[in-house]
Design a protein around this motif. Structure first.
Motif, PDB file in Angstrom:
ATOM      1  N   GLY A 245       6.739  -2.903  12.421  1.00  0.00           N
ATOM      2  CA  GLY A 245       6.448  -1.923  11.373  1.00  0.00           C
ATOM      3  C   GLY A 245       6.212  -2.622  10.050  1.00  0.00           C
ATOM      4  O   GLY A 245       6.631  -3.786   9.885  1.00  0.00           O
ATOM      5  N   VAL A 246       5.569  -1.929   9.091  1.00  0.00           N
ATOM      6  CA  VAL A 246       5.182  -2.593   7.841  1.00  0.00           C
ATOM      7  C   VAL A 246       6.342  -2.890   6.890  1.00  0.00           C
ATOM      8  O   VAL A 246       6.145  -3.555   5.882  1.00  0.00           O
ATOM      9  CB  VAL A 246       4.087  -1.828   7.050  1.00  0.00           C
TER      10      VAL A 246
ATOM     11  N   CYS B 115       8.632   7.878   9.696  1.00  0.00           N
ATOM     12  CA  CYS B 115       8.480   6.494   9.202  1.00  0.00           C
ATOM     13  C   CYS B 115       9.532   6.152   8.149  1.00  0.00           C
ATOM     14  O   CYS B 115       9.794   4.978   7.885  1.00  0.00           O
ATOM     15  CB  CYS B 115       7.101   6.293   8.570  1.00  0.00           C
TER      16      CYS B 115
ATOM     17  N   ASN C 173      -1.355   4.269  13.991  1.00  0.00           N
ATOM     18  CA  ASN C 173      -1.038   5.467  13.208  1.00  0.00           C
ATOM     19  C   ASN C 173      -1.628   6.739  13.809  1.00  0.00           C
ATOM     20  O   ASN C 173      -0.960   7.768  13.895  1.00  0.00           O
ATOM     21  CB  ASN C 173      -1.520   5.306  11.774  1.00  0.00           C
TER      22      ASN C 173
ATOM     23  N   ASN D 291      -3.783   8.240   6.264  1.00  0.00           N
ATOM     24  CA  ASN D 291      -3.120   9.016   7.314  1.00  0.00           C
ATOM     25  C   ASN D 291      -3.570  10.470   7.292  1.00  0.00           C
ATOM     26  O   ASN D 291      -3.749  11.088   8.344  1.00  0.00           O
ATOM     27  CB  ASN D 291      -1.599   8.902   7.168  1.00  0.00           C
TER      28      ASN D 291
ATOM     29  N   GLN E 175       9.585   2.634   9.426  1.00  0.00           N
ATOM     30  CA  GLN E 175       8.108   2.608   9.505  1.00  0.00           C
ATOM     31  C   GLN E 175       7.630   2.757  10.951  1.00  0.00           C
ATOM     32  O   GLN E 175       8.143   3.570  11.681  1.00  0.00           O
ATOM     33  CB  GLN E 175       7.561   1.375   8.796  1.00  0.00           C
ATOM     34  N   SER E 176       6.674   1.904  11.351  1.00  0.00           N
ATOM     35  CA  SER E 176       6.027   2.143  12.654  1.00  0.00           C
ATOM     36  C   SER E 176       6.917   1.892  13.861  1.00  0.00           C
ATOM     37  O   SER E 176       6.526   2.230  14.975  1.00  0.00           O
ATOM     38  CB  SER E 176       4.784   1.275  12.791  1.00  0.00           C
TER      39      SER E 176
ATOM     40  N   GLU F 221       5.195   8.063   0.630  1.00  0.00           N
ATOM     41  CA  GLU F 221       4.175   8.049   1.698  1.00  0.00           C
ATOM     42  C   GLU F 221       3.288   9.290   1.607  1.00  0.00           C
ATOM     43  O   GLU F 221       2.079   9.232   1.815  1.00  0.00           O
ATOM     44  CB  GLU F 221       4.855   8.009   3.071  1.00  0.00           C
TER      45      GLU F 221
ATOM     46  N   TYR G 291       5.334  13.172  10.386  1.00  0.00           N
ATOM     47  CA  TYR G 291       5.027  11.750  10.625  1.00  0.00           C
ATOM     48  C   TYR G 291       5.630  10.877   9.517  1.00  0.00           C
ATOM     49  O   TYR G 291       6.258   9.853   9.790  1.00  0.00           O
ATOM     50  CB  TYR G 291       3.503  11.564  10.724  1.00  0.00           C
TER      51      TYR G 291
ATOM     52  N   PHE H  53      -3.700  -1.283  12.495  1.00  0.00           N
ATOM     53  CA  PHE H  53      -2.955  -0.045  12.785  1.00  0.00           C
ATOM     54  C   PHE H  53      -3.531   1.175  12.092  1.00  0.00           C
ATOM     55  O   PHE H  53      -3.309   2.299  12.505  1.00  0.00           O
ATOM     56  CB  PHE H  53      -1.471  -0.203  12.412  1.00  0.00           C
TER      57      PHE H  53
ATOM     58  N   LYS I 262       7.635   4.801  16.072  1.00  0.00           N
ATOM     59  CA  LYS I 262       6.677   5.290  17.082  1.00  0.00           C
ATOM     60  C   LYS I 262       7.220   5.119  18.506  1.00  0.00           C
ATOM     61  O   LYS I 262       6.882   5.883  19.404  1.00  0.00           O
ATOM     62  CB  LYS I 262       5.325   4.569  16.896  1.00  0.00           C
TER      63      LYS I 262
ATOM     64  N   TYR J 146       0.830  -1.215   0.000  1.00  0.00           N
ATOM     65  CA  TYR J 146       0.000   0.000   0.000  1.00  0.00           C
ATOM     66  C   TYR J 146       0.858   1.255   0.000  1.00  0.00           C
ATOM     67  O   TYR J 146       0.403   2.328  -0.372  1.00  0.00           O
ATOM     68  CB  TYR J 146      -1.009  -0.012   1.172  1.00  0.00           C
ATOM     69  N   ILE J 147       2.132   1.111   0.410  1.00  0.00           N
ATOM     70  CA  ILE J 147       3.123   2.162   0.151  1.00  0.00           C
ATOM     71  C   ILE J 147       3.970   1.573  -0.983  1.00  0.00           C
ATOM     72  O   ILE J 147       4.766   0.649  -0.750  1.00  0.00           O
ATOM     73  CB  ILE J 147       3.994   2.451   1.392  1.00  0.00           C
TER      74      ILE J 147
HETATM   75  N1  GLN Z   1       4.251   4.657   7.327  1.00  0.00           N
HETATM   76  C1  GLN Z   1       3.299   3.633   7.573  1.00  0.00           C
HETATM   77  C2  GLN Z   1       1.916   4.223   7.565  1.00  0.00           C
HETATM   78  O1  GLN Z   1       1.742   5.275   8.071  1.00  0.00           O
HETATM   79  C3  GLN Z   1       3.584   2.989   8.914  1.00  0.00           C
HETATM   80  C4  GLN Z   1       2.598   1.889   9.246  1.00  0.00           C
HETATM   81  C5  GLN Z   1       3.219   0.712   9.946  1.00  0.00           C
HETATM   82  O2  GLN Z   1       4.415   0.476   9.915  1.00  0.00           O
HETATM   83  N2  GLN Z   1       2.369  -0.108  10.516  1.00  0.00           N
HETATM   84  O3  GLN Z   1       0.971   3.664   7.053  1.00  0.00           O
END
Ligand code: GLN
Length: 310
Positions: free
Chosen positions: A262-263, A198, A118, A170, A67-68, A163, A194, A99, A71, A31-32
Protein backbone atom coordinates in the motif's frame (compact mmCIF):
# COMPACT_ATOMS: atom_id res chain seq x y z
CA UNK A 1 14.28 -26.38 7.15
CA UNK A 2 11.58 -25.19 9.50
CA UNK A 3 11.38 -21.57 10.63
CA UNK A 4 12.02 -22.69 14.20
CA UNK A 5 15.49 -23.83 13.14
CA UNK A 6 16.45 -20.17 12.70
CA UNK A 7 17.18 -17.37 15.14
CA UNK A 8 14.39 -15.28 13.63
CA UNK A 9 14.68 -12.34 16.02
CA UNK A 10 18.35 -11.97 15.15
CA UNK A 11 17.63 -12.27 11.41
CA UNK A 12 15.06 -9.47 11.66
CA UNK A 13 17.54 -7.33 13.58
CA UNK A 14 20.27 -7.87 10.98
CA UNK A 15 17.86 -7.06 8.16
CA UNK A 16 16.57 -3.90 9.83
CA UNK A 17 20.14 -2.66 10.27
CA UNK A 18 21.19 -3.58 6.74
CA UNK A 19 18.28 -1.90 4.93
CA UNK A 20 19.04 1.46 6.56
CA UNK A 21 21.50 2.03 3.72
CA UNK A 22 18.49 2.47 1.41
CA UNK A 23 16.93 5.35 3.38
CA UNK A 24 16.60 8.31 1.02
CA UNK A 25 16.44 6.14 -2.12
CA UNK A 26 12.63 6.22 -2.32
CA UNK A 27 10.11 8.95 -1.60
CA UNK A 28 7.10 9.22 0.67
CA UNK A 29 3.74 9.33 -1.20
CA UNK A 30 2.42 12.86 -1.45
CA UNK A 31 -0.58 12.65 -3.78
CA UNK A 32 -2.62 12.10 -0.63
CA UNK A 33 -1.24 15.16 1.23
CA UNK A 34 -1.49 13.67 4.73
CA UNK A 35 0.72 10.72 3.78
CA UNK A 36 3.55 13.16 3.04
CA UNK A 37 3.78 13.85 6.78
CA UNK A 38 5.08 10.34 7.52
CA UNK A 39 8.57 10.06 8.97
CA UNK A 40 10.63 8.70 6.05
CA UNK A 41 12.95 6.91 8.47
CA UNK A 42 10.26 4.79 10.13
CA UNK A 43 10.79 1.08 9.75
CA UNK A 44 9.18 -1.99 11.27
CA UNK A 45 9.43 -5.67 10.43
CA UNK A 46 7.29 -8.32 12.13
CA UNK A 47 6.98 -12.06 11.63
CA UNK A 48 4.51 -14.33 13.41
CA UNK A 49 5.21 -18.02 13.11
CA UNK A 50 2.57 -20.76 13.02
CA UNK A 51 2.99 -21.25 16.78
CA UNK A 52 1.94 -17.61 17.19
CA UNK A 53 5.34 -16.51 18.36
CA UNK A 54 5.80 -12.84 17.47
CA UNK A 55 9.25 -11.73 16.26
CA UNK A 56 9.45 -8.01 15.69
CA UNK A 57 11.85 -5.08 15.29
CA UNK A 58 11.60 -1.31 14.78
CA UNK A 59 8.65 1.06 15.01
CA UNK A 60 6.17 -1.76 15.24
CA UNK A 61 3.66 0.05 17.46
CA UNK A 62 3.41 3.25 15.38
CA UNK A 63 0.10 3.65 13.53
CA UNK A 64 -0.16 4.28 9.79
CA UNK A 65 -3.10 4.08 7.40
CA UNK A 66 -3.50 0.65 5.84
CA UNK A 67 -4.16 2.02 2.31
CA UNK A 68 -4.22 -0.63 -0.41
CA UNK A 69 -3.40 -3.47 1.95
CA UNK A 70 -7.09 -3.15 2.92
CA UNK A 71 -7.92 -4.66 -0.49
CA UNK A 72 -6.90 -8.10 0.78
CA UNK A 73 -9.49 -7.87 3.54
CA UNK A 74 -12.31 -6.41 1.45
CA UNK A 75 -11.68 -9.19 -1.09
CA UNK A 76 -11.96 -11.76 1.71
CA UNK A 77 -15.24 -10.19 2.87
CA UNK A 78 -16.60 -10.11 -0.69
CA UNK A 79 -15.69 -13.76 -1.32
CA UNK A 80 -17.35 -14.72 1.97
CA UNK A 81 -20.50 -12.85 0.95
CA UNK A 82 -20.95 -13.57 -2.76
CA UNK A 83 -18.30 -16.19 -3.51
CA UNK A 84 -17.56 -16.67 -7.22
CA UNK A 85 -19.86 -13.79 -8.23
CA UNK A 86 -16.88 -11.52 -7.54
CA UNK A 87 -15.30 -12.83 -10.75
CA UNK A 88 -18.24 -11.71 -12.85
CA UNK A 89 -17.29 -8.15 -11.88
CA UNK A 90 -13.48 -8.16 -12.24
CA UNK A 91 -10.68 -10.32 -13.57
CA UNK A 92 -7.78 -11.78 -11.65
CA UNK A 93 -4.93 -10.98 -14.00
CA UNK A 94 -1.92 -8.79 -13.27
CA UNK A 95 -2.65 -5.43 -14.87
CA UNK A 96 0.92 -4.62 -15.89
CA UNK A 97 -0.07 -1.04 -15.09
CA UNK A 98 0.17 1.31 -12.12
CA UNK A 99 -2.41 0.90 -9.34
CA UNK A 100 -4.21 4.03 -10.50
CA UNK A 101 -4.10 3.52 -14.27
CA UNK A 102 -7.30 4.00 -16.28
CA UNK A 103 -6.00 2.32 -19.44
CA UNK A 104 -7.04 -1.24 -18.64
CA UNK A 105 -10.61 -0.20 -17.87
CA UNK A 106 -11.15 1.31 -21.29
CA UNK A 107 -9.74 -1.75 -23.03
CA UNK A 108 -11.90 -4.11 -20.94
CA UNK A 109 -15.25 -2.30 -20.88
CA UNK A 110 -15.19 -1.30 -17.22
CA UNK A 111 -14.00 -4.68 -15.89
CA UNK A 112 -11.00 -4.10 -13.57
CA UNK A 113 -7.92 -6.29 -14.08
CA UNK A 114 -7.95 -7.59 -10.51
CA UNK A 115 -9.19 -6.77 -6.98
CA UNK A 116 -5.84 -5.27 -5.90
CA UNK A 117 -5.72 -2.23 -8.17
CA UNK A 118 -7.85 0.78 -7.20
CA UNK A 119 -10.55 0.14 -9.81
CA UNK A 120 -10.99 -3.46 -8.61
CA UNK A 121 -11.16 -2.43 -4.98
CA UNK A 122 -13.77 0.21 -5.83
CA UNK A 123 -15.91 -2.56 -7.37
CA UNK A 124 -15.30 -4.62 -4.21
CA UNK A 125 -16.63 -1.67 -2.17
CA UNK A 126 -19.72 -1.66 -4.42
CA UNK A 127 -20.22 -5.41 -3.84
CA UNK A 128 -19.98 -4.89 -0.07
CA UNK A 129 -22.49 -2.03 -0.15
CA UNK A 130 -24.97 -4.08 -2.20
CA UNK A 131 -24.63 -6.95 0.28
CA UNK A 132 -24.43 -4.99 3.54
CA UNK A 133 -25.97 -1.57 2.83
CA UNK A 134 -24.97 1.08 5.35
CA UNK A 135 -23.27 -1.61 7.44
CA UNK A 136 -20.43 -2.05 4.89
CA UNK A 137 -17.97 0.18 6.75
CA UNK A 138 -18.95 -0.99 10.28
CA UNK A 139 -18.68 -4.60 9.09
CA UNK A 140 -15.22 -3.90 7.64
CA UNK A 141 -14.16 -2.45 10.97
CA UNK A 142 -15.59 -5.48 12.76
CA UNK A 143 -13.76 -7.78 10.36
CA UNK A 144 -10.44 -5.99 10.86
CA UNK A 145 -10.84 -6.05 14.64
CA UNK A 146 -11.55 -9.77 14.41
CA UNK A 147 -8.59 -10.69 12.19
CA UNK A 148 -6.13 -8.48 14.07
CA UNK A 149 -7.52 -9.34 17.49
CA UNK A 150 -7.42 -5.61 18.31
CA UNK A 151 -10.87 -4.25 19.25
CA UNK A 152 -9.51 -0.68 19.26
CA UNK A 153 -8.82 -0.38 15.49
CA UNK A 154 -10.34 2.80 14.04
CA UNK A 155 -10.73 4.66 10.77
CA UNK A 156 -8.45 7.73 10.72
CA UNK A 157 -10.98 10.50 10.02
CA UNK A 158 -8.34 12.99 8.89
CA UNK A 159 -6.90 10.60 6.29
CA UNK A 160 -10.42 9.68 5.14
CA UNK A 161 -11.33 13.36 4.68
CA UNK A 162 -8.05 14.01 2.89
CA UNK A 163 -8.62 11.12 0.47
CA UNK A 164 -12.15 12.36 -0.12
CA UNK A 165 -10.89 15.87 -0.91
CA UNK A 166 -8.09 14.76 -3.23
CA UNK A 167 -9.13 11.38 -4.67
CA UNK A 168 -9.97 12.77 -8.11
CA UNK A 169 -8.68 9.73 -9.99
CA UNK A 170 -10.63 7.38 -7.76
CA UNK A 171 -13.84 9.34 -8.44
CA UNK A 172 -13.11 9.08 -12.14
CA UNK A 173 -12.69 5.29 -11.80
CA UNK A 174 -16.06 5.12 -10.06
CA UNK A 175 -17.91 7.12 -12.70
CA UNK A 176 -16.13 5.42 -15.58
CA UNK A 177 -16.93 1.93 -14.28
CA UNK A 178 -20.51 2.99 -13.59
CA UNK A 179 -20.84 4.09 -17.22
CA UNK A 180 -20.34 0.40 -18.13
CA UNK A 181 -22.90 -0.68 -15.52
CA UNK A 182 -20.32 -2.34 -13.26
CA UNK A 183 -21.11 -0.16 -10.21
CA UNK A 184 -24.58 -0.75 -8.78
CA UNK A 185 -24.71 1.90 -6.07
CA UNK A 186 -24.29 5.66 -5.94
CA UNK A 187 -20.67 6.44 -6.89
CA UNK A 188 -20.15 8.88 -3.99
CA UNK A 189 -21.38 6.26 -1.53
CA UNK A 190 -19.06 3.63 -2.98
CA UNK A 191 -16.04 5.95 -2.89
CA UNK A 192 -16.90 7.00 0.63
CA UNK A 193 -16.64 3.38 1.74
CA UNK A 194 -13.48 2.76 -0.32
CA UNK A 195 -11.72 5.78 1.23
CA UNK A 196 -12.66 4.63 4.73
CA UNK A 197 -11.28 1.15 4.05
CA UNK A 198 -7.95 2.73 2.99
CA UNK A 199 -7.93 5.00 6.06
CA UNK A 200 -7.93 2.35 8.75
CA UNK A 201 -5.13 3.06 11.20
CA UNK A 202 -3.05 0.03 12.10
CA UNK A 203 0.37 -0.82 13.55
CA UNK A 204 2.84 -3.18 11.90
CA UNK A 205 2.26 -5.81 14.59
CA UNK A 206 -1.51 -5.68 14.14
CA UNK A 207 -1.09 -5.85 10.37
CA UNK A 208 1.00 -8.98 10.75
CA UNK A 209 -1.59 -10.49 13.10
CA UNK A 210 -4.25 -9.70 10.47
CA UNK A 211 -2.42 -11.80 7.87
CA UNK A 212 -2.26 -14.81 10.18
CA UNK A 213 -5.47 -16.37 8.81
CA UNK A 214 -4.02 -16.38 5.28
CA UNK A 215 -1.04 -18.37 6.55
CA UNK A 216 -3.31 -20.58 8.66
CA UNK A 217 -5.87 -21.92 6.15
CA UNK A 218 -8.53 -19.39 7.14
CA UNK A 219 -8.32 -19.46 10.95
CA UNK A 220 -7.29 -16.21 12.65
CA UNK A 221 -4.70 -15.65 15.34
CA UNK A 222 -7.55 -15.76 17.88
CA UNK A 223 -8.56 -19.21 16.62
CA UNK A 224 -11.71 -18.03 14.82
CA UNK A 225 -12.56 -19.18 11.30
CA UNK A 226 -12.46 -16.10 9.07
CA UNK A 227 -12.84 -17.71 5.67
CA UNK A 228 -12.53 -21.11 4.00
CA UNK A 229 -9.25 -22.77 3.12
CA UNK A 230 -10.36 -22.62 -0.52
CA UNK A 231 -10.68 -18.82 -0.40
CA UNK A 232 -7.33 -18.55 1.41
CA UNK A 233 -5.52 -20.48 -1.30
CA UNK A 234 -7.03 -18.21 -3.91
CA UNK A 235 -6.41 -14.93 -2.11
CA UNK A 236 -2.78 -15.95 -1.64
CA UNK A 237 -2.49 -16.75 -5.35
CA UNK A 238 -3.95 -13.37 -6.29
CA UNK A 239 -1.55 -11.62 -3.90
CA UNK A 240 1.31 -13.48 -5.55
CA UNK A 241 0.26 -12.52 -9.07
CA UNK A 242 -1.28 -9.08 -8.46
CA UNK A 243 -0.25 -7.84 -4.99
CA UNK A 244 2.46 -5.38 -5.95
CA UNK A 245 1.00 -3.69 -9.06
CA UNK A 246 3.33 -3.65 -12.05
CA UNK A 247 6.22 -4.94 -9.98
CA UNK A 248 4.79 -8.42 -9.33
CA UNK A 249 7.37 -10.15 -11.53
CA UNK A 250 10.19 -8.50 -9.62
CA UNK A 251 8.58 -9.38 -6.26
CA UNK A 252 7.99 -13.00 -7.35
CA UNK A 253 11.64 -13.24 -8.35
CA UNK A 254 13.26 -11.43 -5.45
CA UNK A 255 10.84 -12.11 -2.56
CA UNK A 256 8.74 -15.05 -3.70
CA UNK A 257 5.86 -14.63 -1.24
CA UNK A 258 2.18 -13.72 -1.67
CA UNK A 259 2.16 -10.11 -0.43
CA UNK A 260 0.09 -6.97 -0.78
CA UNK A 261 1.47 -3.44 -0.64
CA UNK A 262 0.00 0.00 0.00
CA UNK A 263 1.10 3.61 -0.54
CA UNK A 264 1.66 4.25 3.17
CA UNK A 265 4.66 1.93 2.77
CA UNK A 266 3.14 -1.18 4.32
CA UNK A 267 3.45 -4.68 2.87
CA UNK A 268 1.71 -7.69 4.42
CA UNK A 269 1.86 -11.32 3.39
CA UNK A 270 2.62 -14.86 4.43
CA UNK A 271 4.34 -18.11 3.69
CA UNK A 272 1.41 -20.55 3.97
CA UNK A 273 1.67 -22.91 6.94
CA UNK A 274 4.88 -21.19 8.11
CA UNK A 275 4.54 -17.52 8.98
CA UNK A 276 2.74 -14.21 8.48
CA UNK A 277 4.93 -11.20 7.81
CA UNK A 278 4.53 -7.44 7.60
CA UNK A 279 6.90 -4.60 6.98
CA UNK A 280 6.38 -0.85 7.07
CA UNK A 281 8.63 1.88 5.75
CA UNK A 282 7.02 4.95 4.11
CA UNK A 283 9.51 5.69 1.32
CA UNK A 284 8.23 4.16 -1.93
CA UNK A 285 10.04 3.06 -5.06
CA UNK A 286 8.92 4.19 -8.52
CA UNK A 287 6.26 1.47 -8.70
CA UNK A 288 4.59 2.62 -5.46
CA UNK A 289 5.91 -0.22 -3.28
CA UNK A 290 7.90 0.36 -0.08
CA UNK A 291 11.58 0.66 -1.01
CA UNK A 292 12.98 -0.68 2.25
CA UNK A 293 10.02 -3.04 2.64
CA UNK A 294 10.89 -4.76 -0.62
CA UNK A 295 14.56 -5.03 0.29
CA UNK A 296 13.72 -6.36 3.76
CA UNK A 297 11.42 -9.07 2.42
CA UNK A 298 13.97 -10.06 -0.19
CA UNK A 299 16.59 -10.44 2.55
CA UNK A 300 14.14 -12.38 4.75
CA UNK A 301 13.30 -15.06 2.19
CA UNK A 302 16.97 -15.27 1.22
CA UNK A 303 18.06 -15.80 4.82
CA UNK A 304 15.22 -18.23 5.62
CA UNK A 305 15.93 -19.93 2.29
CA UNK A 306 12.29 -20.70 1.54
CA UNK A 307 9.62 -19.07 -0.57
CA UNK A 308 6.12 -19.76 -1.90
CA UNK A 309 7.04 -22.11 -4.72
CA UNK A 310 9.99 -24.06 -3.34
N1 GLN B 1 -6.04 5.23 -0.86
C1 GLN B 1 -5.09 5.06 -1.91
C2 GLN B 1 -5.73 5.44 -3.22
O1 GLN B 1 -6.85 5.13 -3.42
C3 GLN B 1 -4.63 3.62 -1.96
C4 GLN B 1 -3.62 3.37 -3.06
C5 GLN B 1 -2.53 2.41 -2.68
O2 GLN B 1 -2.25 2.15 -1.52
N2 GLN B 1 -1.83 1.94 -3.68
O3 GLN B 1 -5.14 6.07 -4.07
Amino acid sequence: MDINDYDVKNILKLISEDVQKYVGRGSVASYIPLLAKANPKSFALTLIDKNMEIHTVGDDCTEFSIQSVSKVFTLTMALNLVDEEVWGRMDREPSGKAFDSLVHLEEHNGIPANPFVNSGAIVLADILITALGDQAVPEFLKFMRKVSGNPELKINQEVYQCEKDTGFKNYSFGHYIKSYGNIENDVDLVLDAYFQFCSLDITNIDLCRSFYFLMNQGVSILGERVTTHRHCKRINSIMFTCGTYDEVGEFAYTVGLPVKSGVSGAIGGCLPDQYAVSVWSPELNKKGNSFLGHKALEALTTMLDKSYLS
